[in-house]
Design a protein around this motif. Structure first.
Motif, PDB file in Angstrom:
ATOM      1  N   LEU A   1       1.093  -0.908  -0.433  1.00 43.72           N
ATOM      2  CA  LEU A   1       0.162  -0.135   0.072  1.00 43.72           C
ATOM      3  C   LEU A   1       0.547   1.185   0.019  1.00 43.72           C
ATOM      4  N   GLY A   2       0.742   2.214  -0.984  1.00 44.55           N
ATOM      5  CA  GLY A   2       0.904   3.727  -1.015  1.00 44.55           C
ATOM      6  C   GLY A   2       1.128   4.624  -0.192  1.00 44.55           C
ATOM      7  N   SER A   3      -0.185   4.622  -0.859  1.00 42.22           N
ATOM      8  CA  SER A   3      -1.116   6.506  -0.466  1.00 42.22           C
ATOM      9  C   SER A   3      -1.483   6.217   0.258  1.00 42.22           C
ATOM     10  N   ALA A   4      -2.073   6.956   1.253  1.00 42.00           N
ATOM     11  CA  ALA A   4      -3.062   6.941   2.107  1.00 42.00           C
ATOM     12  C   ALA A   4      -4.286   7.169   2.300  1.00 42.00           C
ATOM     13  N   GLU A   5      -4.890   6.929   1.164  1.00 39.98           N
ATOM     14  CA  GLU A   5      -6.063   6.800   0.726  1.00 39.98           C
ATOM     15  C   GLU A   5      -6.122   4.879   0.765  1.00 39.98           C
ATOM     16  N   GLU A   6      -4.658   4.227   0.015  1.00 40.38           N
ATOM     17  CA  GLU A   6      -4.952   3.188  -0.078  1.00 40.38           C
ATOM     18  C   GLU A   6      -5.084   2.225   1.259  1.00 40.38           C
ATOM     19  N   CYS A   7      -4.023   2.748   2.089  1.00 40.82           N
ATOM     20  CA  CYS A   7      -4.222   2.620   3.318  1.00 40.82           C
ATOM     21  C   CYS A   7      -4.837   2.780   4.555  1.00 40.82           C
ATOM     22  N   TYR A   8      -5.819   3.928   4.084  1.00 44.80           N
ATOM     23  CA  TYR A   8      -7.057   4.384   4.931  1.00 44.80           C
ATOM     24  C   TYR A   8      -8.377   3.225   4.587  1.00 44.80           C
TER      25      TYR A   8
ATOM     26  N   HIS B   1      -2.156  -0.307   9.757  1.00 43.80           N
ATOM     27  CA  HIS B   1      -3.074   0.894   7.986  1.00 43.80           C
ATOM     28  C   HIS B   1      -3.455   1.815   8.580  1.00 43.80           C
ATOM     29  N   LEU B   2      -3.671   1.845   9.470  1.00 46.74           N
ATOM     30  CA  LEU B   2      -5.034   3.408   9.482  1.00 46.74           C
ATOM     31  C   LEU B   2      -3.686   4.501   9.952  1.00 46.74           C
ATOM     32  N   GLU B   3      -2.414   4.057  11.126  1.00 43.19           N
ATOM     33  CA  GLU B   3      -1.729   4.952  12.111  1.00 43.19           C
ATOM     34  C   GLU B   3      -0.852   4.508  10.423  1.00 43.19           C
ATOM     35  N   LYS B   4      -0.514   4.121   9.738  1.00 46.12           N
ATOM     36  CA  LYS B   4       0.245   4.196   8.924  1.00 46.12           C
ATOM     37  C   LYS B   4      -0.262   5.867   7.537  1.00 46.12           C
ATOM     38  N   ALA B   5      -1.501   5.661   7.290  1.00 46.83           N
ATOM     39  CA  ALA B   5      -2.217   6.963   6.435  1.00 46.83           C
ATOM     40  C   ALA B   5      -1.952   8.038   7.176  1.00 46.83           C
ATOM     41  N   LEU B   6      -2.386   7.797   8.478  1.00 48.10           N
ATOM     42  CA  LEU B   6      -1.863   9.418   8.990  1.00 48.10           C
ATOM     43  C   LEU B   6      -1.357  10.061   9.197  1.00 48.10           C
ATOM     44  N   GLN B   7       0.313   9.055   9.017  1.00 47.74           N
ATOM     45  CA  GLN B   7       1.364   9.793   8.871  1.00 47.74           C
ATOM     46  C   GLN B   7       1.760  10.884   7.382  1.00 47.74           C
ATOM     47  N   ILE B   8       1.187   9.833   6.536  1.00 46.28           N
ATOM     48  CA  ILE B   8       1.315  10.567   5.652  1.00 46.28           C
ATOM     49  C   ILE B   8       0.676  10.892   5.233  1.00 46.28           C
ATOM     50  N   ALA B   9      -0.457  11.106   5.714  1.00 47.73           N
ATOM     51  CA  ALA B   9      -1.883  13.234   6.024  1.00 47.73           C
ATOM     52  C   ALA B   9      -2.320  12.925   6.971  1.00 47.73           C
TER      53      ALA B   9
ATOM     54  N   GLY C   1      -3.416  15.485   8.099  1.00 47.66           N
ATOM     55  CA  GLY C   1      -4.371  16.095   9.101  1.00 47.66           C
ATOM     56  C   GLY C   1      -6.162  15.878   7.969  1.00 47.66           C
ATOM     57  N   SER C   2      -5.773  14.753   7.607  1.00 48.75           N
ATOM     58  CA  SER C   2      -7.509  13.814   7.441  1.00 48.75           C
ATOM     59  C   SER C   2      -8.135  13.914   8.318  1.00 48.75           C
ATOM     60  N   ASP C   3      -9.112  14.196   8.005  1.00 47.72           N
ATOM     61  CA  ASP C   3     -10.210  13.974   9.171  1.00 47.72           C
ATOM     62  C   ASP C   3     -10.789  12.062   9.682  1.00 47.72           C
ATOM     63  N   HIS C   4     -11.238  11.618   8.605  1.00 48.48           N
ATOM     64  CA  HIS C   4     -11.931  10.896   7.914  1.00 48.48           C
ATOM     65  C   HIS C   4     -10.873   9.580   8.624  1.00 48.48           C
ATOM     66  N   ILE C   5      -9.370  10.037   8.537  1.00 51.71           N
ATOM     67  CA  ILE C   5      -8.450   9.424   8.773  1.00 51.71           C
ATOM     68  C   ILE C   5      -8.282   8.968  10.395  1.00 51.71           C
ATOM     69  N   HIS C   6      -8.477  10.388  10.827  1.00 56.87           N
ATOM     70  CA  HIS C   6      -8.667  10.215  12.532  1.00 56.87           C
ATOM     71  C   HIS C   6      -9.910   9.442  12.977  1.00 56.87           C
ATOM     72  N   TYR C   7     -11.084   9.693  12.191  1.00 60.07           N
ATOM     73  CA  TYR C   7     -12.703   8.815  12.926  1.00 60.07           C
ATOM     74  C   TYR C   7     -12.272   7.225  12.915  1.00 60.07           C
ATOM     75  N   ALA C   8     -11.711   6.753  11.456  1.00 57.23           N
ATOM     76  CA  ALA C   8     -11.539   5.701  11.123  1.00 57.23           C
ATOM     77  C   ALA C   8     -10.380   4.800  12.150  1.00 57.23           C
ATOM     78  N   LEU C   9      -9.160   5.594  12.360  1.00 55.55           N
ATOM     79  CA  LEU C   9      -7.857   5.264  13.403  1.00 55.55           C
ATOM     80  C   LEU C   9      -9.172   5.335  14.971  1.00 55.55           C
ATOM     81  N   ALA C  10      -9.883   6.174  15.459  1.00 51.51           N
ATOM     82  CA  ALA C  10     -10.809   6.302  16.748  1.00 51.51           C
ATOM     83  C   ALA C  10     -11.385   4.785  16.840  1.00 51.51           C
ATOM     84  N   LEU C  11     -11.846   4.451  15.865  1.00 52.35           N
ATOM     85  CA  LEU C  11     -13.394   3.071  16.034  1.00 52.35           C
ATOM     86  C   LEU C  11     -12.723   2.084  16.505  1.00 52.35           C
ATOM     87  N   ALA C  12     -11.040   2.204  15.622  1.00 56.49           N
ATOM     88  CA  ALA C  12     -10.348   0.903  15.640  1.00 56.49           C
ATOM     89  C   ALA C  12      -9.770   0.969  17.080  1.00 56.49           C
TER      90      ALA C  12
END
Length: 213
Positions: A113-120, A138-146, A148-159
């Motif tokens: 997985l390369g991009s933040a969206e792929e990881c998300y 994978h969500l922590e990796k996505a958050l490192q790439i992006a 400031g993405s609210d939807h990644i913060h939300y998904a990570l909070a859920l996990a």
């Protein structure tokens, strides 16, 4: 004439006696087989001799099972390989089955997985499969790439909430709401956040208007 007959008979008797003396004596026949010179060890001796190897084999298998349940598949596979080479057939057979299971799971987890969206997207799929621990990775990796993405913060909070990490779940959900206030309404309606919705500090985060209630 009688003397000649007697002489001939005596010569024959002597010849027969000489032949008997020259014939080697034969061993008496027996119906029993001769026992082996080196008897095989008893089964109890075999078991006693195999105990050290059998104990080491069982120890490797049990260590492999602990690593397997901890999702350390590569390390678990190494232990199962050692157990499969041991003398106990039942343990070796179970070890070989777990080697195959490790191989299948290792093949499945090799994901590039390369991009933040792929990881998300992959993280969300793992949440839906209730694999919260791997989803977090994978969500922590996505958050490192992006970051400031609210939807990644939300998904990570859920996990994190699903895996019991309440403190970090609150922080990431708070950040998701700061970046996008509509995430508060989404979290109120999310059944996965329902067990935490009425507990502090989530209650005040999701229902700030009820602070004085």
């Amino acid at each position: 004439m009688p003397d000649k007959k007697k002489s001939a008979g005596a010569d024959k008797t002597k010849t027969t006696n000489v032949e008997r003396r020259m014939t080697p004596p034969q061993a008496p026949k027996s119906s029993r087989s001769t026992p082996p010179a080196h008897p095989l060890p008893s089964p109890s001796a075999d078991r006693t001799a195999a105990l050290p190897d059998g104990s080491a084999q069982l120890g490797s298998f049990e260590a492999g099972m602990k690593l397997f349940h901890a999702r350390k598949l590569k390390e678990a596979r190494d232990q199962f390989v050692e157990a499969a080479a041991g003398p106990e057939r039942d343990v070796a057979q179970r070890a070989r089955l777990h080697i195959a299971m490790c191989d299948r799971r290792l093949e499945q987890t090799v994901v590039t997985l390369g991009s933040a969206e792929e990881c998300y997207n992959y993280g969300v799929a793992l949440i839906n499969a209730r694999n919260a621990a791997e989803a977090r990775t994978h969500l922590e990796k996505a958050l490192q790439i992006a970051p400031g993405s609210d939807h990644i913060h939300y998904a990570l909070a859920l996990a994190q909430a699903l895996s019991g990490d309440v403190v970090n779940a609150y922080e990431n959900l708070r950040r998701a709401i700061e970046l996008e206030p509509r995430n508060r309404i989404m979290a109120r309606q999310d059944t996965d956040f329902a067990p935490l919705a009425n507990q502090p500090p989530f209650h005040s985060l999701l229902y700030p208007e009820r602070k004085n209630w």
